[in-house]
Design an enzyme around this catalytic site. Structure first.
Site: not given
Ligand code: PGA
Length: 257
Positions: A13-14, A99, A101, A171, A177, A217, A238-239
């Site tokens: 997930n960019w 998500h 976010e 998640e 993050g 993470s 993500g990261g």
């Molecule tokens: P992260 O993000 O790996 O940076 O924790 C995961 C995500 O939000 O899908």
């Protein structure tokens, strides 16, 4: 993972990172570091404007392209939105919905997540449905209750045939993050619980076939342990998906039995 019954999926997930111009060098580095035989499906969910470039660059490495959001409407006067038809038209295979976010910054609720998942399914795109509890909810011991509710709401009105295309991503919000990963036991417990919720609605066979990913993470160091859990069928990353070498290491970690 349980490859006998379901797909293993590593999805990046960019978020709002990368540029169309950085895709090519990213793919080149990924290709060099990727295992020769892939033991999972690899997906990259990019900002929609970069998807066509991603599709072109991802062909050689057999990387499926994904989007990060979709409108719940089919077409019309919705300035700034992108429909499932439009995503399908350029070749999108997966799309993240719900998500945390989006839920947090755009006020998306469970009903909207459900409508978006249905809109995607209708156009043959696999929704990656995100669920997960906040730190407060975990501390109040509400994790499973809350996640079960989110899963039920997201899948409302989706039949067993459509369920086959759905992917669930667990998640925990406190792990996204933050560098704080859920322990393998914590992640397994909730993923197993999610499968039990799906079993109750659809029965044993459909539940056994759904891929449930862990996200929050996940990185090159902890991926193998998380992926070794029987109900964790991959990751939403993500990261670490921004770094080709780390992402390739996570892909390679699916080779374990
Ligand atoms: P992260 O993000 O790996 O940076 O924790 C995961 C995500 O939000 O899908």
């Amino acid at each position: 993972m349980n490859r006998k019954y379901r797909k293993t999926i590593i999805a990046g997930n960019w978020k709002m990172n990368q540029l169309a111009s950085t895709i090519k060098p990213f793919m080149e580095e990924l290709k060099v570091n990727m295992p020769r035989t892939k033991t999972c499906d690899v997906v990259l969910c990019a900002p929609a404007i970069m998807v066509p470039a991603l599709i072109r660059a991802g062909k050689e490495c057999k990387i499926a392209s994904g989007a990060q959001d979709v409108s719940c409407f089919e077409k019309g006067a919705y300035t700034g939105e992108i429909s499932a038809t439009q995503l399908a038209d350029v070749g999108v295979k997966y799309c993240i919905v719900g998500h945390s976010e989006r839920r947090q910054y755009h006020g998306e609720d469970d009903m909207l997540v459900n409508a978006k998942a249905k809109a995607l399914l209708e156009k043959g795109i696999a929704p990656i449905i995100c669920v997960g509890e906040s730190l407060e909810q975990r501390e109040m011991d509400l994790t499973m209750e809350y996640v079960a509710y989110q899963v039920k709401a997201a899948l409302a009105g989706i039949d067993a045939t459509q369920l086959r295309r759905c992917v669930i991503a667990y998640e925990p919000i406190w792990a996204i993050g933050t560098g704080k990963t859920a322990t393998a036991e914590q992640a397994q417990e909730v993923c197993e619980g999610i499968r039990a919720v799906i079993r109750k609605i659809y029965g044993a066979r459909p539940a056994r076939a759904v891929s449930i990913l862990y996200g929050g993470s996940m990185n090159a160091k902890n991926a193998a342990e998380l992926l070794a859990q029987p109900d964790i069928d991959g990751g939403l990353i993500g990261g670490a998906s921004l770094k080709p070498v780390d992402f390739a290491t996570i892909i390679a970690a699916t080779a374990q039995e």
